[in-house]
Design a protein around this motif. Structure first.
Motif, short mmCIF file in Angstrom:
data_model
loop_
_atom_site.label_atom_id
_atom_site.label_comp_id
_atom_site.label_asym_id
_atom_site.label_seq_id
_atom_site.Cartn_x
_atom_site.Cartn_y
_atom_site.Cartn_z
N ASN A 76 0.85 -1.19 0.00
CA ASN A 76 0.00 0.00 0.00
C ASN A 76 0.89 1.24 0.00
O ASN A 76 1.67 1.45 0.94
CB ASN A 76 -0.91 0.02 1.24
N ASN A 113 -1.09 -1.45 -4.58
CA ASN A 113 -2.25 -0.58 -4.36
C ASN A 113 -1.73 0.84 -4.13
O ASN A 113 -1.04 1.10 -3.15
CB ASN A 113 -3.05 -1.05 -3.15
N LYS A 124 -6.20 11.68 -12.62
CA LYS A 124 -7.13 10.62 -13.01
C LYS A 124 -6.95 10.26 -14.48
O LYS A 124 -7.02 9.08 -14.86
CB LYS A 124 -8.57 11.07 -12.75
N TYR A 147 -3.33 5.52 -10.62
CA TYR A 147 -3.65 5.34 -9.20
C TYR A 147 -4.86 4.44 -9.03
O TYR A 147 -5.83 4.53 -9.78
CB TYR A 147 -3.94 6.70 -8.55
N ASN A 148 -4.81 3.57 -8.02
CA ASN A 148 -5.97 2.74 -7.69
C ASN A 148 -7.08 3.56 -7.06
O ASN A 148 -8.26 3.27 -7.23
CB ASN A 148 -5.57 1.60 -6.75
N GLU A 149 -6.69 4.61 -6.33
CA GLU A 149 -7.68 5.50 -5.72
C GLU A 149 -7.10 6.90 -5.59
O GLU A 149 -5.95 7.07 -5.21
CB GLU A 149 -8.09 4.99 -4.33
N HIS A 194 -2.47 4.89 -3.72
CA HIS A 194 -3.41 5.98 -3.42
C HIS A 194 -2.72 7.32 -3.65
O HIS A 194 -1.54 7.48 -3.35
CB HIS A 194 -3.87 5.91 -1.96
N ILE A 208 -7.96 10.67 -3.84
CA ILE A 208 -8.74 11.22 -2.73
C ILE A 208 -8.57 12.73 -2.72
O ILE A 208 -7.43 13.23 -2.74
CB ILE A 208 -8.25 10.64 -1.38
#
Length: 390
Positions: A235, A256, A271, A276-278, A258, A280
């Protein structure tokens, strides 16, 4: 009367952020009466919802029905500015001012357009005209201050920014004044960072890499590959990820990944890169306080230039770290003291300060190098890159 009540309800929905319901209600009104004001309001709602093409169609229809309403041209000009069609934006703002020579908001938008094109000297007379039209509003003074600031006329910039503050206090303007007056602070206000990068996002990558010769992501990659034997991380979090310049490399060494950033426009660019997996949106300090995620690699590339006191950040990173984890980050170099807010508006940190914070949080510095982060005013910006084991 009923129609006025209905349109007021639409405006209330728009102002409270309920864009879906606002759109439904304005469409319902348009089914009964396709008048220009309803179409103009629909254009505003669609633009706020990111439906730019549909917004343009709505504005065009409003203007085709009533071409004597200055507000419609001003609103369409704002849309064209967002679409970076500066020629059409210029035409619309000028048309609005032809219809209403004292249309303050259209004049302010024309000044902002000049600033987009970095025509700061050329915008001065427009700012002064705005002040003549309405000296009770702060925008003319503020934009004149910004015009002077970008021409390095510091005393004049301070004078007009202070005048703007007396009319309407803004955190962003106050921070700029603090920088110009050499006032020391612990942090850059989040609003200042957000505004800066929302406006900077369009040309961020090109400007940073090509013009400023920014080396941060390459230095992060080299430091990880040369200092850490671990080849795949479970992570990873990229703090202040911006447009995702570090994402290309990090995605190759992360199961993973973020990314977190305060700027919505920067995250849109990140994006688009699909690394990126996520992603924020938010303040990474608040995120680290609340998250139950545990990370084995933290990245902060060119992030600490926006905060002086970084004690809390280090504590939270230690708290959210997993077993055998690493923290890689860059700083601008300060020779004496702990940290300092520079005249550039960025914070510098000393090697002694970083070493003491690492020691306090049981972080072992396993690699440290002096680096050139970027070029500014034809000079190298000296910094450091650290690889720490948590």
């Amino acid at each position: 009367m009923k129609e006025n009540k209905s349109i007021n309800e639409v405006i209330k929905l728009y102002k409270t952020g309920n864009l879906k319901k606002a759109k439904e209600e304005i469409d319902r009104l348009l089914e009964k009466d396709e008048n220009s004001e309803f179409l103009n309001i629909k254009g505003i709602i669609l633009r706020a919802n990111g439906e730019l093409r549909e917004s343009l169609i709505s504005y065009n229809r409003a203007i085709s029905i009533n071409s004597s309403e200055a507000t419609y041209f001003n609103n369409r000009g704002n849309l064209y500015r967002e679409l970076e069609n500066y020629k059409k934006a210029l035409n619309d703002f000028n048309k609005a001012l032809d219809l209403d020579p004292k249309f303050f908001d259209a004049l302010i938008n024309l000044i902002l357009l000049e600033h987009d094109k970095e025509l700061y000297k050329e915008s001065e007379h427009l700012c002064k005209e705005a002040i003549k039209i309405n000296n009770d509003r702060s925008e003319g003074y503020k934009l004149l201050g910004i015009s002077y600031l970008n021409q390095k006329k510091i005393s004049s910039a301070i004078e007009y920014l202070e005048k703007a503050q007396k009319i309407k206090f803004e955190t962003v303007v106050q921070h700029q004044l603090d920088i110009l007056n050499g006032k020391q602070k612990k942090h850059t206000p989040l609003e200042f960072i957000q505004n800066t990068f929302n406006s900077y996002a369009k040309n961020f990558d090109e400007h940073l890499i090509q013009k400023l010769k920014y080396n941060g992501p390459k230095l992060i990659q080299f430091s990880i590959e040369s200092s850490i034997q671990k080849k795949l991380f479970n992570n990873v979090i990229d703090l202040g990820c911006g447009t995702g310049l570090c994402g290309d490399f990090l995605s190759k060494v992360s199961s993973n990944l973020h990314g977190i950033d305060i700027s919505f426009n920067m995250l849109k660019k990140a994006k688009d890169k699909n690394k990126y997996n996520e992603l924020i949106k938010g303040d990474f300090l608040e995120y680290l306080k609340k998250t139950e995620n545990r990370y084995d690699l933290f990245i902060a590339c060119d992030v600490f230039i926006y905060t002086g006191d970084i004690d809390e950040t280090f504590k939270l990173i230690k708290k959210t770290s997993s077993k055998e984890s690493y923290f890689v980050f860059t700083t601008e170099l300060l020779k004496k003291g702990n940290y300092n807010l520079d005249s550039s508006g960025r914070f510098k940190h000393s090697e002694n300060y970083i070493s003491s914070i690492c020691e306090e949080n049981s972080m072992e510095i396993i690699n440290k190098n002096n680096i050139n982060l970027r070029i500014e005013n034809d000079k190298n910006i000296n910094g450091q890159i650290y690889v720490t084991k948590l």
